[in-house]
Write a protein that holds these residues in place. Structure first.
Motif, PDB file in Angstrom:
ATOM      1  N   ILE A  12      39.171  40.432  51.192  1.00  0.00           N
ATOM      2  CA  ILE A  12      38.499  40.721  49.932  1.00  0.00           C
ATOM      3  C   ILE A  12      38.223  39.403  49.227  1.00  0.00           C
ATOM      4  CG2 ILE A  12      39.367  43.055  49.562  1.00  0.00           C
ATOM      5  CD1 ILE A  12      41.581  41.920  47.813  1.00  0.00           C
ATOM      6  N   THR A  13      37.286  39.431  48.292  1.00  0.00           N
ATOM      7  CA  THR A  13      36.860  38.208  47.615  1.00  0.00           C
ATOM      8  C   THR A  13      37.517  38.147  46.241  1.00  0.00           C
ATOM      9  OG1 THR A  13      34.768  38.327  48.784  1.00  0.00           O
ATOM     10  CG2 THR A  13      34.842  36.899  46.837  1.00  0.00           C
ATOM     11  N   ILE A  14      38.536  37.269  46.115  1.00  0.00           N
ATOM     12  CA  ILE A  14      39.225  37.180  44.827  1.00  0.00           C
ATOM     13  C   ILE A  14      39.042  35.826  44.168  1.00  0.00           C
ATOM     14  CG2 ILE A  14      40.970  38.950  45.284  1.00  0.00           C
ATOM     15  CD1 ILE A  14      42.905  36.719  46.019  1.00  0.00           C
ATOM     16  N   LYS A  58      21.579  36.192  35.874  1.00  0.00           N
ATOM     17  CA  LYS A  58      21.829  37.112  36.989  1.00  0.00           C
ATOM     18  C   LYS A  58      23.211  37.756  36.833  1.00  0.00           C
ATOM     19  CE  LYS A  58      21.586  36.583  42.043  1.00  0.00           C
ATOM     20  NZ  LYS A  58      20.853  37.758  42.464  1.00  0.00           N
ATOM     21  N   ASP A  59      23.297  39.073  37.083  1.00  0.00           N
ATOM     22  CA  ASP A  59      24.602  39.747  37.036  1.00  0.00           C
ATOM     23  C   ASP A  59      25.488  39.288  38.193  1.00  0.00           C
ATOM     24  OD1 ASP A  59      23.839  41.273  34.886  1.00  0.00           O
ATOM     25  OD2 ASP A  59      23.321  43.040  36.084  1.00  0.00           O
ATOM     26  N   TYR A  60      26.769  39.129  37.914  1.00  0.00           N
ATOM     27  CA  TYR A  60      27.722  38.942  39.008  1.00  0.00           C
ATOM     28  C   TYR A  60      29.039  39.605  38.639  1.00  0.00           C
ATOM     29  CZ  TYR A  60      29.918  35.032  36.448  1.00  0.00           C
ATOM     30  OH  TYR A  60      30.568  34.271  35.518  1.00  0.00           O
ATOM     31  N   TYR A  61      29.928  39.678  39.610  1.00  0.00           N
ATOM     32  CA  TYR A  61      31.177  40.413  39.434  1.00  0.00           C
ATOM     33  C   TYR A  61      32.374  39.577  39.855  1.00  0.00           C
ATOM     34  CZ  TYR A  61      27.949  44.351  39.326  1.00  0.00           C
ATOM     35  OH  TYR A  61      26.929  45.199  39.001  1.00  0.00           O
ATOM     36  N   TRP A  62      33.467  39.789  39.153  1.00  0.00           N
ATOM     37  CA  TRP A  62      34.782  39.340  39.607  1.00  0.00           C
ATOM     38  C   TRP A  62      35.604  40.574  39.937  1.00  0.00           C
ATOM     39  CZ3 TRP A  62      36.034  34.533  40.861  1.00  0.00           C
ATOM     40  CH2 TRP A  62      35.375  33.467  40.253  1.00  0.00           C
ATOM     41  N   LEU A  63      36.255  40.530  41.112  1.00  0.00           N
ATOM     42  CA  LEU A  63      37.179  41.603  41.452  1.00  0.00           C
ATOM     43  C   LEU A  63      38.452  41.447  40.635  1.00  0.00           C
ATOM     44  CD1 LEU A  63      38.123  43.968  43.202  1.00  0.00           C
ATOM     45  CD2 LEU A  63      38.683  42.363  45.000  1.00  0.00           C
ATOM     46  N   TYR A  76      45.892  43.544  52.811  1.00  0.00           N
ATOM     47  CA  TYR A  76      44.982  42.507  52.330  1.00  0.00           C
ATOM     48  C   TYR A  76      45.515  41.096  52.572  1.00  0.00           C
ATOM     49  CZ  TYR A  76      43.282  46.551  49.673  1.00  0.00           C
ATOM     50  OH  TYR A  76      42.811  47.785  49.325  1.00  0.00           O
ATOM     51  N   HIS A 132      40.498  42.791  56.817  1.00  0.00           N
ATOM     52  CA  HIS A 132      40.516  43.448  55.509  1.00  0.00           C
ATOM     53  C   HIS A 132      40.390  42.424  54.377  1.00  0.00           C
ATOM     54  CE1 HIS A 132      41.159  47.596  54.056  1.00  0.00           C
ATOM     55  NE2 HIS A 132      41.342  46.977  52.911  1.00  0.00           N
ATOM     56  N   LEU A 136      30.948  37.775  43.103  1.00  0.00           N
ATOM     57  CA  LEU A 136      30.310  38.775  43.958  1.00  0.00           C
ATOM     58  C   LEU A 136      28.954  39.145  43.376  1.00  0.00           C
ATOM     59  CD1 LEU A 136      33.387  41.073  44.605  1.00  0.00           C
ATOM     60  CD2 LEU A 136      32.088  39.861  46.362  1.00  0.00           C
ATOM     61  N   TYR A 137      27.958  39.263  44.243  1.00  0.00           N
ATOM     62  CA  TYR A 137      26.624  39.669  43.804  1.00  0.00           C
ATOM     63  C   TYR A 137      26.199  40.955  44.499  1.00  0.00           C
ATOM     64  CZ  TYR A 137      26.190  35.077  41.723  1.00  0.00           C
ATOM     65  OH  TYR A 137      26.394  33.969  40.953  1.00  0.00           O
ATOM     66  N   THR A 166      25.254  35.081  34.907  1.00  0.00           N
ATOM     67  CA  THR A 166      25.162  33.637  35.159  1.00  0.00           C
ATOM     68  C   THR A 166      24.317  32.984  34.064  1.00  0.00           C
ATOM     69  OG1 THR A 166      23.112  33.727  36.433  1.00  0.00           O
ATOM     70  CG2 THR A 166      25.145  34.082  37.657  1.00  0.00           C
ATOM     71  N   GLU A 217      40.655  49.516  40.822  1.00  0.00           N
ATOM     72  CA  GLU A 217      39.753  48.388  40.609  1.00  0.00           C
ATOM     73  C   GLU A 217      39.011  48.468  39.278  1.00  0.00           C
ATOM     74  OE1 GLU A 217      40.960  46.204  43.292  1.00  0.00           O
ATOM     75  OE2 GLU A 217      40.347  48.093  44.197  1.00  0.00           O
ATOM     76  N   ASN A 230      33.456  51.732  42.578  1.00  0.00           N
ATOM     77  CA  ASN A 230      33.885  51.458  41.205  1.00  0.00           C
ATOM     78  C   ASN A 230      32.768  51.006  40.269  1.00  0.00           C
ATOM     79  OD1 ASN A 230      36.941  51.731  41.412  1.00  0.00           O
ATOM     80  ND2 ASN A 230      36.497  50.386  43.133  1.00  0.00           N
ATOM     81  N   GLU A 231      31.712  50.388  40.822  1.00  0.00           N
ATOM     82  CA  GLU A 231      30.651  49.869  39.932  1.00  0.00           C
ATOM     83  C   GLU A 231      29.360  50.670  40.027  1.00  0.00           C
ATOM     84  OE1 GLU A 231      29.982  47.540  37.476  1.00  0.00           O
ATOM     85  OE2 GLU A 231      32.175  47.545  37.321  1.00  0.00           O
ATOM     86  N   TRP A 244      45.254  49.769  44.576  1.00  0.00           N
ATOM     87  CA  TRP A 244      44.734  48.914  43.510  1.00  0.00           C
ATOM     88  C   TRP A 244      43.642  49.698  42.808  1.00  0.00           C
ATOM     89  CZ3 TRP A 244      46.352  44.353  41.544  1.00  0.00           C
ATOM     90  CH2 TRP A 244      47.356  43.696  42.264  1.00  0.00           C
ATOM     91  N   PHE A 274      36.090  45.967  38.017  1.00  0.00           N
ATOM     92  CA  PHE A 274      35.306  44.748  38.179  1.00  0.00           C
ATOM     93  C   PHE A 274      34.932  44.192  36.810  1.00  0.00           C
ATOM     94  CE2 PHE A 274      34.827  46.560  42.372  1.00  0.00           C
ATOM     95  CZ  PHE A 274      34.867  45.438  43.177  1.00  0.00           C
ATOM     96  N   ALA A 306      44.246  36.811  50.448  1.00  0.00           N
ATOM     97  CA  ALA A 306      43.468  38.054  50.558  1.00  0.00           C
ATOM     98  C   ALA A 306      42.461  38.001  51.698  1.00  0.00           C
ATOM     99  CB  ALA A 306      42.759  38.385  49.240  1.00  0.00           C
TER     100      ALA A 306
END
Lengths: 259, 259
Positions: free
Chosen positions: B50-52, A206-211, A112, B48, B56-57, A202, A195, B86-87, A193, A197, A45
């Motif tokens: 992306i972080t998979i 702290k909030d974090y995200y996974w794609l 991607y 292009h 992500l913060y 943590t 999405e 999306n978020e 795609w 999230f 990606a």
């Protein structure tokens, strides 16, 4: 008729130890002289990313006398192609193949994909190029089944020569050999795609995200790669790197740009 | 006639503190309601990506009551668009603008550009999108001169609506206002980067490389972005994300794929 063996550059985006690239190397060794320059870690990606704000390292993996010369590279798949052509070979190979990717690069995934970006980079540099992907994310996916098809597609490409400024995006369905119906030339299906999230916290709060996301095919056409793959064909999409939407230029010229 | 103000998403690839994105935010605030989601560090040449395989913060930068809501993001420009839509918004904005990039994204640079990839990602998600770039790499480049043109191009885009599945790649020459001849719709010039790696040695004695290179325009056409920029015009290239080389499908169908 004896012909000089073609010089083939092999790369990928799953990293140099991935079973997909090992299978590709094995097929290419039957066809030509092989140079491998592939990332030293997974680079999935990564799109067409290049490394301009950091240093790049090449490590020669193969030993003196090995049949195949191999380098791992600290950069992206596109960096691998640039270093291979400009620093290691100092000339253009006859072909560049990328993959076999563990997972699909059909339809919008081409944008991607590090696998396809390596092939596109070779294309930009005037080198015939093919990206190969198997619709199976499993590290231990069955690459043996698709080896004869990879060989056939590569040989056809070497025999015919690719159209100018075009590279091939080849995707294999996850099927037994006897269930594969053949090879189909396709257009890229329109897909997105969707999405979703995953939001997590943590240990430090702290909030974090996974794609994450779900692939949605928006295209009912029977001339697309998605249709071919869903109907047990190997899909081959010719990919270009002139991104101009030529068909829209006339319409945009009706706007009042300079008033 | 009173109309609801459009909701405009702003991002870039030079990072949220870059003067280029600050100029873009200032112009967009005159046109609509603005949400900024931009990388917390430079992400040039990320294509292009992306972080998979990483977290992500998002960090909210703006305070309660500020006119403009701003978030910095640990990811790539494409991640920023995905998270914003999306978020944060949970709906599509009316427009996404990316830039102003410090440096050109004309011709083949569109492929490597994080700025343009953010715009393309918005386009894939069905959001009208424009990437802006100024042919001046200087951190203190003069963005004031191009502000009226950015406003005009954005207003034309909002008024007319973009062609389906097309985003705009806008590049500004580095000129005084009185020397800019106007706006031209163009095609992407055929060009390459001729790579020259700089090989160096670490203090520990290990070889490493810096990617460097020289831009080479291979295209003499007077309908290209390179021609327009060299002749004191602002270039606007419509960019598509169907990468299929449709014109080559017929030729590829003459090959012996299934024999």
């Amino acid at each position: 008729m004896s012909k000089k063996k073609p010089l083939i550059l092999v790369t990928n985006d799953d990293g140099i130890t991935a079973p997909g690239v090992r299978a590709l190397i094995a097929v290419m060794a039957e066809i030509g002289d092989v140079l491998v320059v592939a990332p030293d870690k997974p680079q999935s990606a990564m799109g067409h990313a290049i490394t301009i704000n950091n240093t790049l390292y090449l490590n020669k993996i193969s030993k003196e006398g090995d049949a195949i010369t191999e380098y791992s590279c600290s950069g992206t798949p596109v960096d691998c192609v640039k270093l291979a052509v400009n620093e290691i070979l100092k000339k253009k190979p006859d072909l560049c193949v990328s993959g076999v990717n563990h997972g699909s690069n059909s339809s919008i995934n081409v944008i991607y994909s590090g696998t396809m970006s390596a092939a596109v980079e070779a294309g930009i540099e005037g080198i015939p190029a093919i990206g190969f992907s198997l619709l199976d994310y499993d590290w231990n996916a069955d690459f043996d089944t698709i080896k004869p098809f990879i060989k056939k597609i590569t040989q056809e490409t070497l025999a015919n020569g690719l159209p100018k400024d075009v590279v091939l995006n080849v995707n294999f369905p996850k099927l037994k050999k006897e269930d594969i119906k053949g090879i189909k030339i396709c257009r890229q299906a329109k897909a997105i795609w969707s999405e979703k999230f995953h939001k997590r916290i943590t240990p430090q709060g702290k909030d974090y995200y996974w794609l994450a996301g779900e692939f949605v095919n928006l295209d009912q056409g029977q001339d697309t790669d998605e249709w071919a793959l869903a109907n047990d064909y190997i899909s081959v999409v010719p990919v270009q790197f002139d991104l101009t939407a030529h068909h829209s230029i006339q319409q945009l010229n009706t706007w009042k740009w300079n008033e």
